[in-house]
Design a protein around this motif. Structure first.
Motif, PDB file in Angstrom:
ATOM      1  N   ILE A 128       0.839  -1.198   0.000  1.00 19.03           N
ATOM      2  CA  ILE A 128       0.000   0.000   0.000  1.00 19.03           C
ATOM      3  C   ILE A 128       0.874   1.248   0.000  1.00 19.03           C
ATOM      4  O   ILE A 128       0.614   2.202  -0.740  1.00 19.03           O
ATOM      5  CB  ILE A 128      -0.965  -0.016   1.206  1.00 19.03           C
ATOM      6  CG1 ILE A 128      -1.959  -1.169   1.075  1.00 19.03           C
ATOM      7  CG2 ILE A 128      -1.691   1.312   1.347  1.00 19.03           C
ATOM      8  CD1 ILE A 128      -2.757  -1.443   2.332  1.00 19.03           C
TER       9      ILE A 128
ATOM     10  N   VAL B 274      -2.040   1.483  -8.561  1.00 17.00           N
ATOM     11  CA  VAL B 274      -3.413   1.286  -8.076  1.00 17.00           C
ATOM     12  C   VAL B 274      -3.639  -0.189  -7.757  1.00 17.00           C
ATOM     13  O   VAL B 274      -4.247  -0.537  -6.739  1.00 17.00           O
ATOM     14  CB  VAL B 274      -4.432   1.799  -9.112  1.00 17.00           C
ATOM     15  CG1 VAL B 274      -5.852   1.501  -8.672  1.00 17.00           C
ATOM     16  CG2 VAL B 274      -4.239   3.274  -9.361  1.00 17.00           C
ATOM     17  N   TYR B 275      -3.110  -1.063  -8.613  1.00 19.80           N
ATOM     18  CA  TYR B 275      -3.194  -2.507  -8.358  1.00 19.80           C
ATOM     19  C   TYR B 275      -2.513  -2.858  -7.043  1.00 19.80           C
ATOM     20  O   TYR B 275      -3.031  -3.654  -6.257  1.00 19.80           O
ATOM     21  CB  TYR B 275      -2.565  -3.274  -9.525  1.00 19.80           C
ATOM     22  CG  TYR B 275      -2.040  -4.630  -9.167  1.00 19.80           C
ATOM     23  CD1 TYR B 275      -2.898  -5.682  -8.882  1.00 19.80           C
ATOM     24  CD2 TYR B 275      -0.672  -4.873  -9.096  1.00 19.80           C
ATOM     25  CE1 TYR B 275      -2.414  -6.927  -8.543  1.00 19.80           C
ATOM     26  CE2 TYR B 275      -0.185  -6.113  -8.761  1.00 19.80           C
ATOM     27  CZ  TYR B 275      -1.058  -7.135  -8.486  1.00 19.80           C
ATOM     28  OH  TYR B 275      -0.570  -8.358  -8.142  1.00 19.80           O
TER      29      TYR B 275
ATOM     30  N   ILE C   9      -2.053  -0.967  -4.410  1.00 16.08           N
ATOM     31  CA  ILE C   9      -2.842  -0.469  -3.285  1.00 16.08           C
ATOM     32  C   ILE C   9      -4.046  -1.375  -3.030  1.00 16.08           C
ATOM     33  O   ILE C   9      -4.310  -1.782  -1.897  1.00 16.08           O
ATOM     34  CB  ILE C   9      -3.287   0.986  -3.543  1.00 16.08           C
ATOM     35  CG1 ILE C   9      -2.076   1.920  -3.537  1.00 16.08           C
ATOM     36  CG2 ILE C   9      -4.317   1.436  -2.517  1.00 16.08           C
ATOM     37  CD1 ILE C   9      -2.383   3.327  -3.999  1.00 16.08           C
ATOM     38  N   VAL C  10      -4.776  -1.709  -4.086  1.00 21.24           N
ATOM     39  CA  VAL C  10      -5.976  -2.547  -3.937  1.00 21.24           C
ATOM     40  C   VAL C  10      -5.599  -3.941  -3.455  1.00 21.24           C
ATOM     41  O   VAL C  10      -6.259  -4.508  -2.572  1.00 21.24           O
ATOM     42  CB  VAL C  10      -6.756  -2.611  -5.269  1.00 21.24           C
ATOM     43  CG1 VAL C  10      -7.866  -3.632  -5.217  1.00 21.24           C
ATOM     44  CG2 VAL C  10      -7.312  -1.237  -5.611  1.00 21.24           C
ATOM     45  N   PHE C  11      -4.511  -4.500  -3.984  1.00 23.59           N
ATOM     46  CA  PHE C  11      -4.073  -5.836  -3.580  1.00 23.59           C
ATOM     47  C   PHE C  11      -3.671  -5.850  -2.107  1.00 23.59           C
ATOM     48  O   PHE C  11      -3.997  -6.785  -1.374  1.00 23.59           O
ATOM     49  CB  PHE C  11      -2.913  -6.283  -4.473  1.00 23.59           C
ATOM     50  CG  PHE C  11      -2.677  -7.757  -4.475  1.00 23.59           C
ATOM     51  CD1 PHE C  11      -3.536  -8.607  -5.132  1.00 23.59           C
ATOM     52  CD2 PHE C  11      -1.576  -8.290  -3.834  1.00 23.59           C
ATOM     53  CE1 PHE C  11      -3.324  -9.964  -5.150  1.00 23.59           C
ATOM     54  CE2 PHE C  11      -1.349  -9.656  -3.841  1.00 23.59           C
ATOM     55  CZ  PHE C  11      -2.229 -10.488  -4.505  1.00 23.59           C
TER      56      PHE C  11
ATOM     57  N   ILE D 269      -4.779  -3.787   0.255  1.00 24.70           N
ATOM     58  CA  ILE D 269      -5.990  -3.627   1.064  1.00 24.70           C
ATOM     59  C   ILE D 269      -6.767  -4.937   1.147  1.00 24.70           C
ATOM     60  O   ILE D 269      -7.248  -5.325   2.216  1.00 24.70           O
ATOM     61  CB  ILE D 269      -6.859  -2.480   0.505  1.00 24.70           C
ATOM     62  CG1 ILE D 269      -6.183  -1.139   0.757  1.00 24.70           C
ATOM     63  CG2 ILE D 269      -8.257  -2.498   1.115  1.00 24.70           C
ATOM     64  CD1 ILE D 269      -6.853   0.034   0.072  1.00 24.70           C
ATOM     65  N   LEU D 270      -6.881  -5.635   0.015  1.00 16.70           N
ATOM     66  CA  LEU D 270      -7.586  -6.926   0.034  1.00 16.70           C
ATOM     67  C   LEU D 270      -6.855  -7.939   0.918  1.00 16.70           C
ATOM     68  O   LEU D 270      -7.494  -8.722   1.626  1.00 16.70           O
ATOM     69  CB  LEU D 270      -7.729  -7.468  -1.386  1.00 16.70           C
ATOM     70  CG  LEU D 270      -8.801  -6.827  -2.250  1.00 16.70           C
ATOM     71  CD1 LEU D 270      -8.747  -7.372  -3.669  1.00 16.70           C
ATOM     72  CD2 LEU D 270     -10.172  -7.047  -1.657  1.00 16.70           C
TER      73      LEU D 270
ATOM     74  N   LEU E 296     -12.313 -11.835  -5.080  1.00 21.31           N
ATOM     75  CA  LEU E 296     -11.780 -10.520  -5.418  1.00 21.31           C
ATOM     76  C   LEU E 296     -10.250 -10.531  -5.431  1.00 21.31           C
ATOM     77  O   LEU E 296      -9.619  -9.919  -6.289  1.00 21.31           O
ATOM     78  CB  LEU E 296     -12.288  -9.472  -4.438  1.00 21.31           C
ATOM     79  CG  LEU E 296     -13.738  -9.050  -4.582  1.00 21.31           C
ATOM     80  CD1 LEU E 296     -14.134  -8.132  -3.436  1.00 21.31           C
ATOM     81  CD2 LEU E 296     -13.954  -8.362  -5.910  1.00 21.31           C
TER      82      LEU E 296
ATOM     83  N   CYS F 173      -8.052  -9.756  -8.681  1.00 24.36           N
ATOM     84  CA  CYS F 173      -7.055  -8.684  -8.624  1.00 24.36           C
ATOM     85  C   CYS F 173      -5.671  -9.222  -8.981  1.00 24.36           C
ATOM     86  O   CYS F 173      -4.898  -8.546  -9.664  1.00 24.36           O
ATOM     87  CB  CYS F 173      -7.052  -8.067  -7.232  1.00 24.36           C
ATOM     88  SG  CYS F 173      -6.016  -6.617  -7.079  1.00 24.36           S
TER      89      CYS F 173
END
Length: 113
Positions: free
Chosen positions: A19, A37-38, A40-42, A44-45, A79, A83
């Motif tokens: 992140i 962005v990938y 960050i999302v990865f 967080i997941l 998800l 991702c």
């Protein structure tokens, strides 16, 4: 309990690092602007999955059912997998390997010896 907390913090350092790196370089990736962005999302997941797994263990065993938690974990797993595929596509489409590399050609280091 102390060892479990230390292990959780050690394992949680990797998604937090993802992140942080994604946030630092969010506008500085000229080749693939979606890669930060990938990340960050990865991250967080991954943290959400870790929290969901630990919360499932800390719930009281006398609880009626954990069906809601299990459904949430399954959705997060899907998800997470989607991702992973999305990010892998974007990363490997930028840097394709050189399949035509000739290792036995005349420019090889064994010919010079």
């Amino acid at each position: 309990m102390f060892m479990a907390g230390c292990a959780f913090l050690l394992i949680a350092a990797f998604p937090v690092g993802q992140i942080a790196l994604g946030a630092v370089y969010i506008h500085e990736c000229p080749v693939g602007p979606v890669i930060p962005v990938y990340m960050i999302v990865f991250g967080i997941l991954a943290l959400l999955m870790m929290v969901m797994f630990t919360q499932l263990k800390f719930l009281s065993p006398a609880a009626q059912s954990h069906n809601i938690w299990i459904i949430c974990i399954i959705i997060l797993l899907f998800l997470f997998f989607a991702c992973l595929l999305f990010g892998s596509y974007h990363i490997y489409s930028i840097y394709p390997p050189n399949y035509n590399k000739n290792t036995t050609g005349s420019n090889s280091s064994t010919r010079k010896i």
